[in-house]
Scaffold this active site. Structure first.
Site, short mmCIF file in Angstrom:
data_model
loop_
_atom_site.label_atom_id
_atom_site.label_comp_id
_atom_site.label_asym_id
_atom_site.label_seq_id
_atom_site.Cartn_x
_atom_site.Cartn_y
_atom_site.Cartn_z
N LEU A 288 0.81 -1.23 0.00
CA LEU A 288 0.00 0.00 0.00
C LEU A 288 0.84 1.27 0.00
O LEU A 288 0.31 2.38 0.11
CB LEU A 288 -0.92 0.00 1.23
CG LEU A 288 -2.01 -1.09 1.22
CD1 LEU A 288 -2.74 -1.10 2.54
CD2 LEU A 288 -2.99 -0.87 0.09
N ARG A 289 2.16 1.13 -0.12
CA ARG A 289 3.01 2.32 -0.11
C ARG A 289 2.65 3.26 -1.26
O ARG A 289 2.64 4.48 -1.10
CB ARG A 289 4.48 1.94 -0.21
CG ARG A 289 5.10 1.49 1.10
CD ARG A 289 6.61 1.57 1.06
NE ARG A 289 7.18 0.97 2.26
CZ ARG A 289 7.71 -0.26 2.30
NH1 ARG A 289 7.74 -0.99 1.20
NH2 ARG A 289 8.20 -0.74 3.41
N GLY A 290 2.36 2.70 -2.42
CA GLY A 290 2.02 3.53 -3.57
C GLY A 290 0.80 4.38 -3.32
O GLY A 290 0.78 5.58 -3.65
#
Length: 369
Positions: A288-290
């Protein structure tokens, strides 16, 4: 009889080295935008800048650090902590700390640096004999509340890159040795640069950089001449050149400070957040970093532009920077130029296909070189 000790004269501070002004840097808009957004919101997670040699990467990064306003620090603190730091006040048992001002730290990490040089060392002998935690701060301590720059980061040992990324993400550095543990704040903007010809970082490490900017050598002869002349002017008379750009430097500095103050009040519509996550899902971005970085970067851009609501254009301008380096699954693959991200963005937001628009205007489709 006590010997008389002559008072040593107060040393004259060394003259400050002239730094090329940030507002005078021509072109490389992608790199400059990524750096500015990380200054506005350090939680964006740093930026990896990949590009040809001699394209002004180091010059631009040092120019940004020089542009930023001075910060308030505790006068005798090796970690550049703020005077209102609650932990430090409690640790010293006081209600007020001595104040000093300092330029935002800009720390260069040399390629040959050891882990001890980066993280700091504990003097075990002193700790055992005197019962105190004798700690020699490293580069992470010096970089607290500043910028840590690693040139040729793709040539740095993977373990050391991991240490840097861990500290950048958590905001803390922990050093442990022989059962003794020291922990200190290490909140900094991590900026890495490198030449793709010398190899890329492993995808697992690259993913942990918030943004990825690509820069290329300027091809336009007129622009190249302008850059050369500008550099010659600066080298000939740095102070006069700086005076020419002082008003622009001051204006940009105020704009950054205002953006930092405005950031907390910037809103991102729920529908836009869903579409950002949809783009990440369709591009098969791991984790979920993006999603998180794109949300943060879009808000930082809106704050920089003086607005309190994120627009579709804000998202469009940052999403390639935030996602292009997260698409690479195989270490042997090259990083996407941004064409794939742009194409999916247009589909999700129901905008004109970039390839179709380019063809209609008689230009080459995006991604074709």
């Amino acid at each position: 009889m006590n010997p008389t000790v002559a008072a040593s004269p107060t040393p004259t501070p060394a003259p400050r080295r002239a730094v090329f002004p940030f507002t005078a840097v021509i072109g490389q808009e992608e790199m400059k935008l990524a750096l500015l957004l990380n200054v506005i919101d350090p939680k964006v997670g740093g930026v990896m800048i990949m590009g040809d040699r001699g394209t002004g990467k180091s010059t631009t990064i040092r120019a940004l650090a020089d542009l930023l306003p001075e910060i308030d620090i505790v006068a005798d603190d090796p970690f550049n902590r703020a005077p209102e730091d609650a932990d430090l006040l409690a640790e010293r048992g006081v209600t007020e700390l001595p104040l000093a001002k300092k330029k935002v730290p800009m720390v260069d990490l040399p390629l040959g640096a050891t882990e001890d040089r980066v993280c700091g060392t504990i003097d075990i002998e002193k700790a055992l004999s005197e019962g105190v935690k004798a700690f020699e701060p490293g580069l992470l301590a010096k970089a607290n509340r500043g910028i840590l720059y690693v040139d040729e980061v793709n040539l740095l040992d993977d373990h050391l890159v991991d240490v840097l990324l861990d500290s950048a993400a958590s905001g803390w550095n922990t050093v442990e040795r022989e059962g003794i543990s020291i922990r200190h704040p290490a909140q900094f903007v991590l900026v890495g640069s490198g030449n793709p010809e010398e190899g890329e970082l492993r995808p697992q490490l690259l993913d942990r950089f918030g943004m990825h900017a690509e820069i290329r050598t300027v091809k336009d002869p007129e622009l190249r001449v302008q850059i050369v002349e500008q550099r010659s002017e600066f080298d000939r008379n740095p102070q006069e050149f700086l005076n020419t750009y002082q008003a622009q430097q001051t204006e940009l500095q105020h704009r950054l400070v205002s953006a930092q103050e405005r950031l907390g009040g910037v809103a991102l519509d729920h529908d836009y957040r869903v579409k950002i996550s949809q783009i990440c899902a369709e591009l098969d971005v791991d984790g979920l970093r993006g999603d998180i970085v794109t949300n943060r970067a879009a808000k930082a851009l809106a704050a920089y532009e003086g607005r309190t609501e994120v627009t579709v254009d804000d998202i469009r301008r940052v999403i390639t920077l935030c996602l292009r380096h997260r698409l690479r699954k195989d270490p042997l693959e090259s990083i996407d130029s941004g064409h794939k991200v742009e194409k999916v963005f247009c589909q999700v937001f129901e905008l004109a296909d970039p390839d179709a628009a380019a063809a209609a205007n008689g230009r080459q489709p995006m991604g074709v070189r």
